[in-house]
Design an enzyme around this catalytic site. Structure first.
Site, mmCIF file in Angstrom:
data_model
loop_
_atom_site.group_PDB
_atom_site.id
_atom_site.type_symbol
_atom_site.label_atom_id
_atom_site.label_comp_id
_atom_site.label_asym_id
_atom_site.label_seq_id
_atom_site.Cartn_x
_atom_site.Cartn_y
_atom_site.Cartn_z
ATOM 1 N N GLY A 180 0.822 -1.211 0.000
ATOM 2 C CA GLY A 180 0.000 0.000 0.000
ATOM 3 C C GLY A 180 0.851 1.252 0.000
ATOM 4 O O GLY A 180 1.946 1.269 0.551
ATOM 5 N N ASP A 238 0.961 1.114 8.908
ATOM 6 C CA ASP A 238 0.412 0.312 10.010
ATOM 7 C C ASP A 238 1.341 0.237 11.211
ATOM 8 O O ASP A 238 0.900 -0.081 12.315
ATOM 9 C CB ASP A 238 0.096 -1.101 9.523
ATOM 10 C CG ASP A 238 -1.043 -1.125 8.528
ATOM 11 O OD1 ASP A 238 -1.869 -0.187 8.551
ATOM 12 O OD2 ASP A 238 -1.117 -2.073 7.720
ATOM 13 N N GLN A 274 -5.566 8.892 4.414
ATOM 14 C CA GLN A 274 -4.592 8.818 5.495
ATOM 15 C C GLN A 274 -3.263 8.191 5.079
ATOM 16 O O GLN A 274 -2.272 8.345 5.775
ATOM 17 C CB GLN A 274 -5.175 8.061 6.699
ATOM 18 C CG GLN A 274 -5.511 6.614 6.427
ATOM 19 C CD GLN A 274 -6.547 6.068 7.402
ATOM 20 O OE1 GLN A 274 -6.315 5.975 8.603
ATOM 21 N NE2 GLN A 274 -7.713 5.693 6.896
#
Lengths: 402, 402
Positions: free
Chosen positions: A10, A142, A294
């Protein structure tokens, strides 16, 4: 000798700063002629789609634009490398492309899944006595990679989450009525990013009033009771919730689809809780899903994060130059008093396919808030604003030419 | 003599810059002693909840913090003033509070609904021969007020929308697969803000590929055909859609609730179109609702917008000092060549309860895109970045003390 770099997983706001770090350090490596970029991660090596970065990152301006561009300039992939036992031809194909271009080292910038690729490839090259080195550069909003104090990409995502929460607190507290705002934040397995929503507390702010991380059990009944309790103190109750909180009764609202790595696609926890408040409490309620904003909000990137991301790219190249392979660069620790990060390298096999959770002692006993220790951990990571080159009121972006 | 200022309607990133403009100019008005702030809009006058702003906006630092704080520092309301015929007691109560505090002028910063209040109140005071002047200061991210070139709040919201779109374009174009991204943008009746999502075109970017404004008819069949057509040219198709597009078959997905002003609450157009693409096309699809972020993102406010918002506050005060009432300050026109805005005042009765739409000639014939004229109109409004005071990596905010 040449080297190749690729990006995977990502997007983040600083994955291109790591690419810049790899590029700059590789250009300083006396043995290296060309720094190639592989398009779409490892797939670019499988398909022999390499671009000569020396030609595209020649000037200071190109480098500055790359650094301020979010998402992966070399594009990304979600390709899961099979094991060498199951698909030896894939490994042979990768080796053939790399040897064709006289590649001595491959740098893979990515998260947990990409580290799995680094692990398998470096083991394969060692097993066939190839001198090709494979090194990882960590990246994930993350913040869930093991053996690291934190990961690049996290600080910028946390800065966006905290800034948005801080602004939404202003937005939602202007009316004289009972209301609930639910903000859903990314984090498949861990609550690192959701915890950053509580940073407005550093200004003495009560909100967000409730913070739910996937590390602790979550039940609908308990959630409703928590909201009702919070309403006794504040007419506006603001909730930060991780997309990853698990609750059987919420499953109907979630898509249940699974990606190539077996991860469940999550969506709708916020919407689901919004419905729950509407049904069980009946006051005004709104949910906001921060969604992909985000992970790509480079306009509010953390300068600390950008600098560290760039440094980690360089650390991996230096380690490869010293002969290392199958390792990933990392911020292994920090001097807590004045926040000085320590850089190093760690074995990628100890990072891949493992998850680092938010420590239980940073979450309150009731499991509906984070404690000051969590905020002290995140605070230095979001410090600093980059100086951004703009045109027409928008940041200029670097676009790769194929 | 004293004056009072209040804020109303939905938050924006620059409504406090207008408050600052009112405050500063009122302090220069030789007849004025105290500038009061009414809490929660007109409700603060009804309930006699006034704060002395002289005490809270005394220093340069307080003023700078106010200017960089999003949403209404004096809080807001959605109170709809009844007509003087129906509820004379409400008007008498307002008059009593104002006279009690020796208020000579009331400044109301707000959008369409607040201008209705200014209109009614100024007419009432004229009818009872009261010398109290009532002036409007425009504010709305919707940019839908008549007799104005544009409204404060719009430029900053447009800058957030364009920046987010520009970053999401980077985010969504990294994978080699067919996908659709649908971005839902605020705008109850008009497509001004949705049009700003097309600003990345100024960089020669194809995306967003489709832009749907509420000014033109929208049908599900046409939408699906448009997406399929766009997929022939781009594997990633990016769609900007206004929350206000009207389509009978979408209504099941919308909440249908109505607020005090009879406006329908809209939500879920993006989600609805996401489902439609999933059912009818079957590729990867994601929808992003920019939600309240787009109206409170002061961290990416337009400096042009901030400056104009502040100036408009001052213009209203100057006009009141000259004896005007029942008027609203406005940027009435612009020198298009080098963008020089012209300030003035216009009768509030010609602004209240009217809507300014995006001209049809700025939308393409097919009704699925905006034309360069629209981008040329918006471009100067998003220029400039404010210099923001930060602490702990976050912008500092001004919080009113009651």
């Amino acid at each position: 000798m040449n080297v190749v770099v690729a990006q995977s997983g990502g997007p983040t706001a600083v994955i291109n700063a790591s690419l810049l770090g790899v590029y700059r350090q590789a250009r300083l490596w006396d043995k290296v002629d060309v720094v190639y970029g592989s398009l779409n991660g490892i797939e670019g090596i499988l398909n022999d789609r390499l671009v000569n970065l020396n030609e595209q990152l020649d000037t200071d301006e190109q480098q500055k634009l790359l650094r301020q561009t979010p998402s992966a300039a070399l594009r990304s992939c979600r390709y899961k490398l099979p094991t060498a036992e199951k698909a030896p031809e894939v490994y042979e194909q990768i080796r053939a492309t790399l040897e064709k271009h006289d590649i001595g080292a491959f740098f893979y910038i990515g998260g947990n899944d990409s580290m799995d690729t680094v692990d398998k490839l470096s083991a394969y090259f060692a097993s066939v006595d190839s001198p090709i080195r494979v090194m990882g550069v960590p990246k994930t909003i993350d913040n869930d990679l093991c053996l690291m104090d934190h990961t690049p990409g996290y600080g910028s995502a946390a800065k966006f989450v905290a800034t948005s929460m801080w602004e939404m607190i202003r937005d939602c507290t202007v009316y004289e009525l009972d209301s609930v705002l639910i903000v859903e934040i990314m984090g498949r397995d861990t609550g690192w990013l959701t915890a950053s929503a509580a940073l407005p507390r550093l200004f003495g702010c009560d909100a967000p009033h409730l913070v739910y991380l996937p590390e602790v059990e979550f039940t609908a009944d308990r959630f409703i009771k928590d909201v009702q309790q919070a309403q006794k103190k504040s007419r506006t109750v603001i909730v930060a919730v991780s997309e990853g909180v698990e609750l059987d009764s919420l499953e109907n609202y979630q898509s249940g689809k699974v990606d190539n790595f077996g991860h469940k696609y999550l969506s709708g926890v916020g919407k689901c809780l919004e419905e729950l408040v509407r049904e069980r409490i009946g006051c005004k309620v709104r949910s906001v899903e921060l969604n992909i904003l985000q992970r790509c909000a480079a306009h509010i990137a953390s300068e600390t994060d950008l600098t560290e991301a760039e440094s980690l790219g360089a650390v991996s190249v230096k380690a490869a130059a010293q002969g290392h392979t199958g390792m990933v660069s990392a911020i292994v620790s920090r001097n807590t008093q004045d926040y000085i990060p320590s850089y190093g390298i760690v074995p990628v096999c100890d990072v891949a396919n493992k998850i680092k959770y938010v420590p239980r002692e940073w979450i309150n006993e009731a499991g509906n808030d984070v404690l000051p220790a969590a905020l002290e951990y995140i605070r230095p990571l979001i410090i600093g604003e980059p100086n951004i080159l703009t045109e027409n009121g928008l940041a200029r972006h670097f676009i790769i030419k194929e």
